[in-house]
Design an enzyme around this catalytic site. Structure first.
Site, PDB file in Angstrom:
ATOM      1  CB  SER A   1      43.208  61.998   8.580  1.00  0.00           C
ATOM      2  OG  SER A   1      42.690  62.294   9.847  1.00  0.00           O
TER       3      SER A   1
ATOM      4  CB  SER B   1      42.877  65.831   9.922  1.00  0.00           C
ATOM      5  OG  SER B   1      43.926  64.944   9.538  1.00  0.00           O
TER       6      SER B   1
ATOM      7  CE  LYS C   1      46.663  66.262   7.396  1.00  0.00           C
ATOM      8  NZ  LYS C   1      46.123  64.974   7.895  1.00  0.00           N
TER       9      LYS C   1
END
Length: 486
Positions: A174, A150, A75
């Protein structure tokens, strides 16, 4: 793409090379990215170098670990030395960290191959990956749907097998919510189990790094690699890390009398009937495996959302004050003085949702409102934690849906922030309490979209969560279904 253990065996037996496995992943990324947009940055050159180093070790007769040669997505809010780390924000558009995060360093030390940095909602603020300043990631199961957020890029990349596993971060759901939307396994560990050093901060008392994988075992292997004490993180826990996958067997059943509690407050208004049915059937499967089922009440569970949206923005308003155009990242042009540079940089560098949360947090912390909002929210947070503590005196593991719905259409909620926030209704309380939680596939709706089952454990009981999840996974076939991307 095969599992970690299967790929490891192929490497050890010299049936395939790490370079071949990496090349396959890079080719798949190249083929799918025009449709999925999972990656903000593909690190092909570094990946092939890392894979070559693994092959050299094998050729020299050296032993390799399970993660050696395994393609991993990272990420893009985890700092990677020499590789851009943007947090999907214009304000960090050209930022290249001079240091490596602890989590990614541990993966590199284990021989894992980083194939790229995955897309996310800007500064991890969002539930759909639509808040990225650069691109919108699509859900591999239906390209018109969101992958969740997210960490939507990591979830989509693993689901579409662009990489074997990936890292995400979870502040209010997330990891787990996109895992649910994309039909993969996602784990948020106990707060402090994984070092946050090098994770770009959103809400420091809530943020935690965790794994995405296609199977429970792969998630367990990845968590084992990144967990452990780190003196660079003052919130890092000094605890022994068990081998989470050590007791997994094909016919594995939870040891002893396992007590599972259904969180009563997560069922009812706002929950899609198809999600409720899938989770109820999953509980039936767990009962058939020998679990004792209880109905558990966590009365303050419903206060998690408003509590979170005071605490998290308050911490964000402080954490994001450092982005001012002075030392790194984007700087607004044509500013005629220092104050003008600050305001223009932040006004044009941050996206709408980030600015919204900074404003909420600044207001909650301001003189005259601190006691009414922030202090009160912290008191409610304590009450939510106490509800969980009471529940775990009665049961070992709690279950509930991961999200009230399956993946929604892109653009459907972008003009309605509250509707977007509600998709994390069932994951947020876990972050407020600092508990471990895991989402895994438990069915599909009538449009072929995945449904996630959320398992919540007591502090540092990741081992128990993995065992229960593995037992459920072995008794079902949901994890074997893969998206067909046309």
């Amino acid at each position: 793409m095969a599992s970690i253990r299967e790929l490891h065996q192929q490497l050890v037996k010299k049936e395939r090379s790490a370079v071949e496995i990496t090349q396959e992943a890079l080719e798949r990324i190249e083929a799918l990215e025009p449709k999925l947009h999972s990656f903000l940055c593909v690190t092909a050159e570094r990946a092939l170098e890392q894979a070559g180093a693994v092959d050299a070790k094998i050729a020299a007769g050296e032993e390799i670990g399970l993660l050696a040669g395994i393609p991993v997505g990272i990420k893009d809010n985890l700092c990677t030395k020499g590789i851009p780390t943007t947090c999907a924000s214009r304000i960090l558009e050209n930022f290249v960290p001079p240091y490596e995060s602890t989590a990614t360093q541990k993966l590199a030390d284990a021989g894992a191959v980083m194939v790229g940095k995955t897309n996310l909602d800007e500064f991890a603020m969002g539930s759909s990956t639509e808040n990225s300043a650069y691109q919108v990631t699509a859900n591999p199961w239906n390209l018109s749907r969101v992958p969740g957020g997210s960490s939507g890029g990591s979830a989509a990349a693993v689901s579409s097998q662009e990489c074997v596993v990936a890292l995400g971060s979870d502040t209010g759901g997330s990891i787990r919510q996109p895992a649910s939307f994309c039909g993969v396994v996602g784990m948020k560990p106990t707060y402090g189990l994984v070092s946050r050093y090098g994770l770009v901060a959103y809400a420091s008392s809530l943020d935690q790094i965790g794994p995405f994988a296609n199977t429970v075992e792969d998630a367990a292997i990845l968590l084992n690699a990144i967990a452990g004490h780190d003196p660079k993180d003052s919130t890092s826990l000094k605890v022994a890390i068990p081998n989470y996958a050590a007791s997994f067997k094909p016919d594995f059943k939870p040891r002893g009398q396992l007590r599972i509690g259904i969180v009563k407050e997560t069922f009812g208004e706002g929950l899609d009937s198809v999600v409720e049915q899938a989770v109820t059937k999953a509980v039936d499967v767990l009962q058939s495996l020998g679990a004792e089922i209880h109905i558990i009440s966590c009365p303050r569970f419903r206060y998690g959302l408003p509590t979170y949206y005071i605490i998290a923005p308050s911490e964000a308003s402080a954490n994001l004050a450092r982005y001012d155009g002075v030392k790194y990242g984007y700087r607004a042009p044509d500013a005629d003085n220092l104050l003008s540079m600050y305001t223009r940089t932040r006004a044009t560098g941050f996206g709408t949702e980030v600015k919204r949360r900074i404003m909420i947090g600044t207001y909650a912390l301001s003189a005259g409102y601190y006691d009414a909002y922030y202090l009160k929210a912290q008191k409610v947070r304590t009450l939510i934690k106490e509800d969980f503590e009471k529940a775990f005196r009665v049961v070992d593991v709690l279950v509930c849906p991961t999200s009230p719905t399956t993946a929604f259409k892109a653009g459907e909620k972008t003009t309605d922030p509250l509707s977007m926030y509600l998709t994390d209704l069932m994951t947020i309380p876990v972050n407020l309490a600092g508990l471990p939680s895991l989402s895994l596939p438990c069915g599909f709706d009538d449009q072929g979209l995945p449904i996630g089952l959320q398992l919540i454990g007591n502090v540092l009981r990741e081992d128990q969560l993995f065992q229960v999840a593995y037992a459920y996974e072995q008794a079902t076939t949901w994890h074997l279904r893969k998206p067909q991307i046309s």
